[in-house]
Design a protein around this motif. Structure first.
Motif, PDB file in Angstrom:
ATOM      1  N   PRO A 124      79.347   1.056  74.888  1.00  0.00           N
ATOM      2  CA  PRO A 124      77.980   1.076  74.358  1.00  0.00           C
ATOM      3  C   PRO A 124      77.784   2.048  73.195  1.00  0.00           C
ATOM      4  O   PRO A 124      76.846   1.890  72.411  1.00  0.00           O
ATOM      5  N   ASP A 125      78.663   3.041  73.075  1.00  0.00           N
ATOM      6  CA  ASP A 125      78.514   4.023  71.985  1.00  0.00           C
ATOM      7  C   ASP A 125      79.208   3.607  70.703  1.00  0.00           C
ATOM      8  O   ASP A 125      79.132   4.340  69.701  1.00  0.00           O
ATOM      9  N   GLN A 126      79.877   2.473  70.704  1.00  0.00           N
ATOM     10  CA  GLN A 126      80.713   2.114  69.568  1.00  0.00           C
ATOM     11  C   GLN A 126      79.916   1.938  68.276  1.00  0.00           C
ATOM     12  O   GLN A 126      80.351   2.378  67.206  1.00  0.00           O
ATOM     13  N   GLU A 127      78.745   1.328  68.361  1.00  0.00           N
ATOM     14  CA  GLU A 127      77.979   1.089  67.133  1.00  0.00           C
ATOM     15  C   GLU A 127      77.535   2.401  66.491  1.00  0.00           C
ATOM     16  O   GLU A 127      77.579   2.549  65.263  1.00  0.00           O
ATOM     17  N   SER A 128      77.142   3.388  67.291  1.00  0.00           N
ATOM     18  CA  SER A 128      76.761   4.685  66.721  1.00  0.00           C
ATOM     19  C   SER A 128      77.977   5.395  66.141  1.00  0.00           C
ATOM     20  O   SER A 128      77.867   6.117  65.141  1.00  0.00           O
ATOM     21  N   VAL A 129      79.134   5.216  66.762  1.00  0.00           N
ATOM     22  CA  VAL A 129      80.358   5.813  66.235  1.00  0.00           C
ATOM     23  C   VAL A 129      80.710   5.205  64.875  1.00  0.00           C
ATOM     24  O   VAL A 129      81.100   5.909  63.937  1.00  0.00           O
ATOM     25  N   VAL A 130      80.548   3.893  64.750  1.00  0.00           N
ATOM     26  CA  VAL A 130      80.811   3.227  63.475  1.00  0.00           C
ATOM     27  C   VAL A 130      79.862   3.746  62.399  1.00  0.00           C
ATOM     28  O   VAL A 130      80.271   4.042  61.264  1.00  0.00           O
ATOM     29  N   GLN A 131      78.581   3.885  62.740  1.00  0.00           N
ATOM     30  CA  GLN A 131      77.616   4.405  61.771  1.00  0.00           C
ATOM     31  C   GLN A 131      77.949   5.844  61.373  1.00  0.00           C
ATOM     32  O   GLN A 131      77.827   6.222  60.199  1.00  0.00           O
ATOM     33  N   HIS A 132      78.380   6.651  62.333  1.00  0.00           N
ATOM     34  CA  HIS A 132      78.757   8.038  62.037  1.00  0.00           C
ATOM     35  C   HIS A 132      79.902   8.080  61.034  1.00  0.00           C
ATOM     36  O   HIS A 132      79.876   8.882  60.084  1.00  0.00           O
ATOM     37  N   ASN A 133      80.908   7.251  61.205  1.00  0.00           N
ATOM     38  CA  ASN A 133      82.052   7.245  60.301  1.00  0.00           C
ATOM     39  C   ASN A 133      81.702   6.650  58.945  1.00  0.00           C
ATOM     40  O   ASN A 133      82.267   7.067  57.927  1.00  0.00           O
ATOM     41  N   GLN A 134      80.784   5.706  58.915  1.00  0.00           N
ATOM     42  CA  GLN A 134      80.431   5.078  57.649  1.00  0.00           C
ATOM     43  C   GLN A 134      79.461   5.925  56.826  1.00  0.00           C
ATOM     44  O   GLN A 134      79.557   5.956  55.596  1.00  0.00           O
ATOM     45  N   GLN A 135      78.561   6.648  57.488  1.00  0.00           N
ATOM     46  CA  GLN A 135      77.495   7.331  56.766  1.00  0.00           C
ATOM     47  C   GLN A 135      77.704   8.840  56.666  1.00  0.00           C
ATOM     48  O   GLN A 135      77.232   9.463  55.724  1.00  0.00           O
ATOM     49  N   ARG A 136      78.384   9.454  57.623  1.00  0.00           N
ATOM     50  CA  ARG A 136      78.513  10.902  57.644  1.00  0.00           C
ATOM     51  C   ARG A 136      79.869  11.398  57.143  1.00  0.00           C
ATOM     52  O   ARG A 136      79.956  12.525  56.662  1.00  0.00           O
ATOM     53  N   LEU A 137      80.891  10.593  57.265  1.00  0.00           N
ATOM     54  CA  LEU A 137      82.242  11.027  56.932  1.00  0.00           C
ATOM     55  C   LEU A 137      82.697  10.372  55.630  1.00  0.00           C
ATOM     56  O   LEU A 137      82.304   9.237  55.328  1.00  0.00           O
ATOM     57  N   PRO A 138      83.528  11.057  54.847  1.00  0.00           N
ATOM     58  CA  PRO A 138      83.847  10.583  53.493  1.00  0.00           C
ATOM     59  C   PRO A 138      84.974   9.563  53.403  1.00  0.00           C
ATOM     60  O   PRO A 138      85.392   9.231  52.288  1.00  0.00           O
ATOM     61  N   TRP A 139      85.484   9.080  54.538  1.00  0.00           N
ATOM     62  CA  TRP A 139      86.668   8.226  54.464  1.00  0.00           C
ATOM     63  C   TRP A 139      86.352   6.743  54.528  1.00  0.00           C
ATOM     64  O   TRP A 139      87.213   5.906  54.248  1.00  0.00           O
ATOM     65  N   GLY A 140      85.144   6.383  54.906  1.00  0.00           N
ATOM     66  CA  GLY A 140      84.781   4.972  54.976  1.00  0.00           C
ATOM     67  C   GLY A 140      85.513   4.200  56.050  1.00  0.00           C
ATOM     68  O   GLY A 140      85.724   2.991  55.923  1.00  0.00           O
ATOM     69  N   ALA A 141      85.924   4.890  57.127  1.00  0.00           N
ATOM     70  CA  ALA A 141      86.665   4.226  58.197  1.00  0.00           C
ATOM     71  C   ALA A 141      85.754   3.285  58.978  1.00  0.00           C
ATOM     72  O   ALA A 141      84.563   3.548  59.152  1.00  0.00           O
ATOM     73  N   GLY A 595      83.131   5.387  45.142  1.00  0.00           N
ATOM     74  CA  GLY A 595      82.329   6.567  45.420  1.00  0.00           C
ATOM     75  C   GLY A 595      82.879   7.401  46.558  1.00  0.00           C
ATOM     76  O   GLY A 595      82.700   8.624  46.584  1.00  0.00           O
ATOM     77  N   LEU A 596      83.545   6.756  47.518  1.00  0.00           N
ATOM     78  CA  LEU A 596      84.136   7.503  48.631  1.00  0.00           C
ATOM     79  C   LEU A 596      85.231   8.451  48.135  1.00  0.00           C
ATOM     80  O   LEU A 596      85.341   9.589  48.596  1.00  0.00           O
ATOM     81  N   THR A 597      86.040   7.967  47.181  1.00  0.00           N
ATOM     82  CA  THR A 597      87.087   8.817  46.637  1.00  0.00           C
ATOM     83  C   THR A 597      86.505   9.999  45.881  1.00  0.00           C
ATOM     84  O   THR A 597      86.983  11.136  46.005  1.00  0.00           O
ATOM     85  N   VAL A 598      85.471   9.746  45.099  1.00  0.00           N
ATOM     86  CA  VAL A 598      84.815  10.835  44.374  1.00  0.00           C
ATOM     87  C   VAL A 598      84.215  11.836  45.351  1.00  0.00           C
ATOM     88  O   VAL A 598      84.310  13.057  45.163  1.00  0.00           O
ATOM     89  N   HIS A 599      83.609  11.325  46.419  1.00  0.00           N
ATOM     90  CA  HIS A 599      83.022  12.202  47.436  1.00  0.00           C
ATOM     91  C   HIS A 599      84.098  13.049  48.100  1.00  0.00           C
ATOM     92  O   HIS A 599      83.919  14.267  48.289  1.00  0.00           O
ATOM     93  N   ARG A 600      85.217  12.426  48.454  1.00  0.00           N
ATOM     94  CA  ARG A 600      86.304  13.179  49.089  1.00  0.00           C
ATOM     95  C   ARG A 600      86.837  14.258  48.158  1.00  0.00           C
ATOM     96  O   ARG A 600      87.122  15.381  48.578  1.00  0.00           O
TER      97      ARG A 600
END
Length: 776
Positions: A124-141, A595-600
Motif C-alpha cells: 500500500p505504500d508503494q505509490e507514495s514511495v514512487v512519488q518520493h523518488n520522483q519529486q524529492r530525489l534527484p535521480w528520477g528513479a 533537468g535531473l542531471t543539472v539538478h544532480r
C-alpha cells in the motif's frame, strides 16, 4: 594576420587532440540472451569475508563455477539500508524508501505487505514511495521498473516484495517464506526475487551463524532452480556505517569462472547494485527501459585465478581497503589543509624580508638556514598528494592500525621525494624546484593512469568504489594534480626555448595531457579533457607574454566548446548503451529529462563545496596568492614578468581547475588539489626571485646580456626573457630602473605594471652606456 594565425592554428590543434582523445572508445560486448529464467537472491550485508568452505559451502561451490565480483550498493541514501537496497534493485536506479536516516543507523524496514488473495501481494505504500523518488530525489528513479519490464515476477520474503512490486504496488506472485520445495514457485515466472535475510553486526560468530542460515536456504533455491536459469546472489545492502563492498556471484550458462564487470564501472571485478536489473533483463533478452535505468548489464570477463581462495581474496582485500580509505581520507586532507594554511602564514614574513637591501643600512636579511628549511617544507607540501597516491603501492590497509601505517608510508615517500628534488640538478636555479616538483607529480599520476589507475581505486587521494561515482580512470584529486603538474611542466619547458617556440611547447605537452585525461583507455574523464583543453589554450596564448585578456579567454572557451561539440556529435551517433556521460546528458535534454542531471550536478557542487577539506585548500591558496604573492612585495608579479611562460601555465591551471570542478560536480575539489601543488611552488619561486631582485651584473663578466633581469644563480637552467617587459600585451616596466640611472643606482623595489621587472631595451642600453652597470 601572420601574427594572429599561429594562435588560431594552435587552438585548432588542441581541439583536434581533444576530440581524438574522446572519440576512440573501447569495443564493448553486446549483451545477449543467456537464460530462460533469472533468479535474483539477496542477502543484506553479506560480504566476501563471510564466505568460506565451512560456513557457506553452497555459495563457495557457486562461486567456484560461476563469476564473482565486488558489489557497490550505492542508493539514493547513505547508508544503503536493506529496504533502500531492495528498492534500488527493482528500480535499476538510485532509489530510497521514505523516511530519514538518523545517525547512520538503519531503522526498521516497516514495509507493509498485504495478501488479498493466495497468489500475489500488494504494497500500500508503494505509490507514495514512487512519488518520493520522483519529486524529492534527484535521480528520477521509478521503483518497480524491473517488474514492469517482464510479464510476470515472483517475490519470496518482504524485501523481495519491495523489489518485485510494480509502481502501483502489485506483486504478481508472492510467498512470505521460501517453501520446502521452491521449484514450482520459481518456475512460474521468468523473473524471481528471493530475500534470504540479513547478515549484520561486527561479531564474527554471530555473522557466521546468519551466513550459515542464508547458505542453507540458498541450497534449496539452487535445488529448485528452473532449467537454463541464471542465479544472481548479491549482498543487497549495508546494515550500518561505514559502507562496505558486498558479494556478487552469477551462476548460469555463459557465466563460468570469470570476473563480473559492468560498463558503469569499467573495472574488472566490480559492478553496482543498479546493474542487477538490466543484467536480468539482458539475460532474458528483454528490452531495457533506457530512460528509467541508470545501470547497465553486467558481463563476465576472463582473467580470474583458477584457485578460488586466491580469487576471493581479491574482492575481500578490496573491501578492507575501501573501508580503511573512508576512515583515513578525511583526516589526511584535513591535516594537509591545516599544514598548508600554517605554512602560508609562515611564508608571509619571509616574503616581506626576502628582497635584499642594496644599501649600507637596512633590515637584517632572513638567515639562509631558515629560508632553506622553509623551501624544503614548501616542496614537501606540494608533493604531499602525489606521495599519498604512491603510498597505495604498500598494502597499508591490512594492518591493525591502518591509519598509522598509511601515515608512516606517506611520510617516508614524502621524505624521499623531497630529497630527490633537493639534490636534483638545477635545484639552485629560480625555477629548478618548481620544474622538478611538477615533473615528479605529473609522472606519478601519469604512470598510475597508464597502468590502469590501480592506485587511485580505493586510494586515499583517489576515489572509492563505495561512493559509486567512479571506478576507473582519473579521479577528482588526480585530475587537479595532473592538470597542474602538466601545465607547469609545459611552462617550465617553454621558458627554456625562444619566445616564438613557446606556444608549440605548451601545445605539445598540454595536448599529450589532454589525450591522457580524455582517452577512455586511460583517464576516461571527458569533462576533465574539455576543461584541460581550455587551460592549454589559455597557456599557449599567453606563453609569449601578455595577460589573460577577455579575447584570449574567449579563445580558450571556444576551444573547450569546440571539443565539447565535436565529442557530443560523435557520442550521439553511438548506440544508447555505449554513450558517455555527455552523450547521455544531451539525449536526456532531447527527451525532457536533462533537468535531473543539472539538478544532480548542482546538488553535488553544493554538498562538495560545504563538506570537502579541499575547499579549504582552494580558498587558502587563493587568499595567499591574492593578498600576498600578487602584492608589490609578494614577488609573483616579478616572477610573471621575468618568466611569462610560468604565468601562462598558472593561468591555464586556474582555468582548467575551475572548469573541471564546476562541470564535473566537484566544486572546488579540483582547484584545491591543483592549488596544493601550485601555491607552494609559486611561493618558493617568488621567494627566490625576490632574493635576486637587487643582483648586479658587470658587462663582460659572462652575465646576462641585453638587460636581462631576475637572473638565476650561475649554472641554473632558467631562461628569463631578455626583454621581459615588452612581451605581447605587456607594459614597459617603470618601477624598477630609472630612465637615467645615477652612478650608484638604487635597488629595485617596485613591480612592473604589466610585464615584470625589466626595463625596455633602449633604457637598458642607455643605462649600460652611462654607468657600465646593468641593473638586474
Amino acid at each position: 594576420m601572420l601574427r594572429r594565425l599561429p594562435p588560431v592554428l594552435l587552438t585548432l590543434l588542441v581541439v583536434v587532440l581533444g576530440v581524438t582523445a574522446l572519440a576512440a572508445r573501447p569495443a564493448t560486448e553486446t549483451p545477449r540472451r543467456t537464460a530462460d529464467f533469472v533468479v535474483l537472491v539477496g542477502v543484506a550485508g553479506l560480504r566476501w569475508d563471510d564466505v568460506d568452505p565451512q560456513t557457506t559451502p553452497t555459495l563457495w561451490r557457486m562461486a567456484q563455477q560461476g563469476s564473482i565480483g565486488s558489489l557497490s550498493v550505492r542508493s539514493a541514501h547513505r547508508p544503503t539500508c536493506p529496504v533502500d537496497g531492495w528498492l534500488t534493485l527493482g528500480a535499476g536506479n538510485f532509489a530510497a524508501w521514505n523516511g530519514s536516516r538518523g545517525g547512520g543507523v538503519c531503522p526498521p524496514a516497516g514495509v507493509t505487505v498485504e495478501q488479498p488473495d493466495g497468489i500475489g501481494a500488494n504494497l500500500p505504500d508503494q505509490e507514495s514511495v514512487v512519488q518520493h523518488n520522483q519529486q524529492r530525489l534527484p535521480w528520477g528513479a521509478v521503483p518497480g521498473a524491473l517488474a514492469e519490464s517482464v510479464r510476470c515476477s515472483v517475490a519470496v520474503g518482504p524485501g523481495a516484495a519491495v523489489a518485485a512490486a510494480r509502481p502501483f504496488g502489485r506483486v504478481d506472485r508472492y510467498a512470505a517464506a521460501l517453501p520446502d520445495d521452491p521449484a514450482p514457485l520459481l518456475g512460474s515466472c521468468v523473473l524471481s526475487v528471493v530475500d534470504l535475510g540479513t547478515v549484520a553486526g561486527d561479531d564474527r560468530s554471530a555473522r557466521a551463524e546468519q551466513a550459515r542460515r542464508a547458505d542453507a536456504d540458498l541450497a534449496r533455491v539452487l535445488a529448485g532452480r528452473p532449467p537454463r536459469s541464471l542465479v544472481l546472489v548479491a549482498g543487497i545492502s549495508d546494515t550500518d556505517l561505514p559502507s562496505r563492498l558486498h558479494v556478487a556471484v552469477a551462476d548460469g550458462p555463459g557465466w563460468e569462472r570469470g570476473w563480473l564487470t559492468s560498463p558503469t564501472t569499467g573495472r574488472e571485478g566490480y559492478l553496482q547494485l543498479v546493474d542487477l536489473a538490466p543484467t536480468a533483463l539482458a539475460a532474458l533478452g528483454r528490452p531495457m527501459p533506457e530512460r528509467l535505468f541508470l545501470g547497465r548489464p553486467a558481463l563476465s570477463v576472463g582473467g580470474r585465478p583458477a584457485d578460488l581462495p586466491t580469487a576471493i581474496a581479491a574482492p575481500a582485500d578490496a573491501d578492507r581497503e575501501a573501508a580503511a580509505q573512508q576512515r583515513v581520507a578525511g583526516w589526511f586532507f584535513a591535516l594537509l589543509a591545516g599544514a598548508q594554511v600554517l605554512l602560508a602564514v609562515a611564508v608571509l614574513p619571509l616574503l616581506r624580508r626576502a628582497r635584499r637591501h642594496a644599501g649600507p643600512v637596512g633590515p637584517a636579511p632572513v638567515p639562509r638556514r631558515v629560508v632553506a628549511v622553509v623551501e624544503l617544507l614548501l616542496i614537501a607540501a606540494a608533493l604531499a598528494v602525489p606521495a599519498a597516491l604512491l603510498a597505495d603501492v604498500v598494502p597499508w590497509w591490512r594492518g591493525d592500525h591502518a591509519g598509522w601505517w598509511f601515515a608512516a608510508t606517506t611520510v617516508l615517500l614524502l621524505v624521499g621525494a623531497t630529497a630527490a628534488v633537493r639534490f636534483a640538478p638545477g635545484h639552485d636555479a629560480t625555477l629548478g624546484p618548481l620544474g622538478a616538483v611538477a615533473g615528479l607529480a605529473t609522472l606519478v599520476v601519469a604512470a598510475d593512469v597508464l597502468t590502469g589507475a590501480r592506485l587511485q581505486l580505493n586510494g586515499v587521494t583517489g576515489y572509492s568504489a563505495l561512493e559509486g561515482g567512479r571506478f576507473s580512470g582519473l579521479g577528482t584529486v588526480g585530475l587537479g594534480v595532473f592538470a597542474a603538474g602538466s601545465l607547469l611542466c609545459a611552462g617550465w619547458l617553454a621558458q627554456r626555448v625562444h619566445r616564438r617556440w613557446r606556444p608549440m611547447v605548451v601545445v605539445a605537452v598540454g595536448g599529450a595531457a589532454v589525450v591522457v585525461v580524455g582517452s577512455p583507455y586511460l583517464g576516461a574523464d571527458s569533462i576533465g579533457a574539455i576543461a584541460l583543453t581550455a587551460g592549454v589554450s589559455v597557456a599557449a596564448a599567453i606563453s609569449t607574454g601578455g595577460w589573460l585578456t577577455v579575447s584570449r579567454l574567449v579563445w580558450a572557451g571556444m576551444a573547450g566548446l569546440a571539443v565539447t561539440i565535436g565529442f557530443a556529435v560523435l557520442d550521439l551517433r553511438r548506440p544508447a548503451t555505449e554513450r558517455g556521460s555527455l552523450g547521455r546528458f544531451l539525449a536526456a535534454l532531447g527527451d525532457g529529462t536533462g533537468g535531473l542531471t543539472v539538478h544532480r550536478s548542482s546538488t553535488a557542487n553544493f554538498e562538495t563545496l560545504v563538506n570537502s577539506p579541499l575547499t579549504v585548500l582552494a580558498l587558502a591558496g587563493a587568499l595567499l596568492v591574492w593578498f600576498a604573492l600578487l602584492q608589490p612585495w609578494g614577488g609573483l608579479m616579478r616572477l610573471f614578468g621575468i618568466y611569462p611562460a610560468m604565468r601562462a601555465a598558472m593561468a591555464g591551471t586556474g582555468v582548467a581547475a575551475g572548469l573541471g570542478g564546476l562541470l564535473g560536480g566537484s566544486a572546488l575539489d579540483v582547484a584545491g588539489a591543483a592549488g596544493a601543488l601550485v601555491v607552494p611552488m609559486a611561493a618558493l619561486a617568488a621567494l627566490r626571485v625576490l632574493d635576486h631582485s637587487t643582483d648586479r651584473t658587470q658587462p663582460g663578466d659572462g652575465g646576462p646580456a641585453n638587460g636581462r633581469l631576475g637572473v638565476a644563480p650561475p649554472g641554473g637552467p632558467d631562461r628569463p626573457d631578455a626583454d621581459a617587459g615588452t612581451g605581447a600585451g605587456e607594459q614597459t616596466s617603470t618601477g624598477d630602473a630609472p630612465a637615467s640611472p645615477p652612478a650608484d643606482p638604487p635597488p629595485a623595489d617596485g613591480v612592473a605594471g604589466g610585464g615584470g621587472d625589466a626595463p625596455d631595451r633602449a633604457t637598458g642600453r642607455a643605462a649600460r652606456a652611462s654607468t657600465g652597470v646593468a641593473t638586474a
